[in-house]
Design a protein around this motif. Structure first.
Motif, PDB file in Angstrom:
ATOM      1  N   GLN A 106      -7.978   5.040  -6.258  1.00  0.00           N
ATOM      2  CA  GLN A 106      -9.066   4.843  -5.315  1.00  0.00           C
ATOM      3  C   GLN A 106     -10.421   5.163  -5.922  1.00  0.00           C
ATOM      4  O   GLN A 106     -11.420   4.538  -5.604  1.00  0.00           O
ATOM      5  N   ASP A 127      -5.509  -0.915  -9.414  1.00  0.00           N
ATOM      6  CA  ASP A 127      -5.188  -1.243  -8.018  1.00  0.00           C
ATOM      7  C   ASP A 127      -4.747  -0.032  -7.218  1.00  0.00           C
ATOM      8  O   ASP A 127      -4.859  -0.020  -5.991  1.00  0.00           O
ATOM      9  N   THR A 128      -4.238   1.002  -7.886  1.00  0.00           N
ATOM     10  CA  THR A 128      -3.700   2.163  -7.167  1.00  0.00           C
ATOM     11  C   THR A 128      -4.611   3.378  -7.236  1.00  0.00           C
ATOM     12  O   THR A 128      -4.350   4.358  -6.553  1.00  0.00           O
ATOM     13  N   ARG A 142      -8.809  -8.782  -6.868  1.00  0.00           N
ATOM     14  CA  ARG A 142      -7.418  -8.352  -6.698  1.00  0.00           C
ATOM     15  C   ARG A 142      -7.273  -7.324  -5.588  1.00  0.00           C
ATOM     16  O   ARG A 142      -6.160  -7.028  -5.160  1.00  0.00           O
ATOM     17  N   ARG A 143      -8.381  -6.756  -5.129  1.00  0.00           N
ATOM     18  CA  ARG A 143      -8.313  -5.692  -4.132  1.00  0.00           C
ATOM     19  C   ARG A 143      -8.458  -6.246  -2.712  1.00  0.00           C
ATOM     20  O   ARG A 143      -8.968  -7.346  -2.506  1.00  0.00           O
ATOM     21  N   LYS A 144      -8.027  -5.436  -1.756  1.00  0.00           N
ATOM     22  CA  LYS A 144      -8.139  -5.812  -0.348  1.00  0.00           C
ATOM     23  C   LYS A 144      -9.088  -4.841   0.357  1.00  0.00           C
ATOM     24  O   LYS A 144      -9.277  -3.712  -0.070  1.00  0.00           O
ATOM     25  N   ASN A 166     -12.287  -4.616   0.644  1.00  0.00           N
ATOM     26  CA  ASN A 166     -13.399  -4.117  -0.168  1.00  0.00           C
ATOM     27  C   ASN A 166     -14.621  -5.016   0.020  1.00  0.00           C
ATOM     28  O   ASN A 166     -15.252  -5.456  -0.944  1.00  0.00           O
TER      29      ASN A 166
END
Length: 353
Positions: A321, A318-319, A197-199, A201
């Motif tokens: 870090q 997702d938000t 789901r992450r970008k 990475n």
């Protein structure tokens, strides 16, 4: 005359007169910057402001020299061309462009933007200089190429992970094991679900792919969730739940229903607090949280509250870090008597709406 302010150094456009400098297509420059925006700490709205500023430069080619392309339009004029963007927002984006070095600000003595004409030409002007954008042409091309390469690598890694995950799922089904249940590879599949789901990475995806390939190379029999359930039942006969876990100020069933991400990973939910604790223990390594960090959280928060905190972090994964650092912060609050789990749950639910 050069004007010096406490913030910027001003210079009239006439100071840059001389031989014709190298020039670059302004729209190609801003296109490269758009691709590499994150590398320069710029949002796409800031780049939208830059695009509008470029419309005030009559030529398509932007000279690569300071002082040759001064935009002296007022904030009101820029705001109008931007479809009515609030001036407070416009000022914030202009400051970001200056800070990134994409543009420079040349202030007049009174910090106003204006132009002085001589006949049909411009004698001097004060405002924003777009020359630095052209001076950065080479760097912009390199950064755009690197960013494009990262995106391509991300797409390749993602495709390979999806294929490996599908193969692992089929291997589990061949052993009559529910891939969505609890088994030896549950943490690995859960980590795949989160990381996909992450970008941006790529390093995480490389590690994940290696772990998936290792799992596929060693297809030994996996402990199924039914065996785990029998073990848990045996353990419950020897230990009462009230002895293992203290009381908590929240209701288990009501609380769990508010965590959509948790329910995606564990559709059947927990039957009791002990099972929730086991689920949280599986989530901790998936989320990149070190075991000692979670153990410290359980020590100060309690065996009920720490798992709920993990569910809160998962909901906002997702938000956040650095989930491990966030959990350490919550543990510190708990150690100081300032932690409120109900407030954390409320903030989490409000934040994901």
């Amino acid at each position: 005359m050069t004007a010096i302010t406490s913030r910027f150094v001003g210079r009239p456009v006439s100071a840059a007169l001389g031989e014709r400098p190298e020039a670059h297509d302004k729209w190609a420059l801003v296109d490269d910057l758009t691709v590499a925006a994150s590398d320069f700490g710029l949002s796409h709205r800031a780049i939208a402001v830059l695009r509008i500023m470029l419309t005030f430069v009559p030529d398509r080619d932007l000279p690569a020299r300071a002082g040759k392309s001064i935009v002296f339009a007022s904030n009101a004029t820029l705001s109008t061309r931007l479809g009515g963007m609030p001036e407070s927002t416009l000022r914030r984006h202009l400051a970001a462009l200056v800070q990134s070095g994409v543009i420079a600000r040349f202030d007049s003595p009174n910090r106003k933007r204006y132009v002085k004409r001589l006949g049909d030409g411009i004698a001097c002007a004060f405002g924003f200089d777009l020359g630095p954008l052209a001076l950065m042409a080479g760097d912009l091309r390199r950064q755009a190429a690197k960013h494009t390469r990262r995106l391509e690598e991300h797409a390749v890694l993602r495709a390979r992970i999806l294929s490996a995950r599908q193969s692992l799922t089929e291997m589990l089904l061949a052993q009559d094991i529910d891939p969505e249940g609890i088994h030896a590879h549950s943490p690995l599949l859960g980590r795949a679900r989160l990381f996909l789901r992450r970008k941006d990475n790529n390093e995480d995806l490389r590690t994940l792919l290696a772990d998936l390939e290792t799992a596929l190379e060693t297809p030994e029999m996996i402990v199924s969730d039914s065996e785990i359930e029998r073990h848990q039942h045996s353990k419950k006969n020897n230990n009462s739940e009230s002895d293992l876990l203290p009381s908590t100020p929240v209701d288990l069933d009501v609380t769990v229903q508010s965590f959509a991400e948790y329910r995606k990973m564990f559709p059947n939910g927990p039957r009791d607090w002990q099972e929730l604790s086991q689920h949280a223990a599986q989530l901790v390594p998936m989320m990149g949280i070190d075991g000692p960090v979670y153990e410290e959280a359980k020590r100060f928060m309690g065996a009920h509250i720490a798992p709920i905190s993990i569910l809160c972090l998962l909901e906002r994964f997702d938000t956040i870090q650095n989930p491990g650092g966030y959990l350490r912060h919550l543990t510190k609050q708990s150690r100081n008597g300032k932690f409120d789990i109900k407030k954390l749950i409320r903030m989490t639910n409000e934040g994901v709406r």
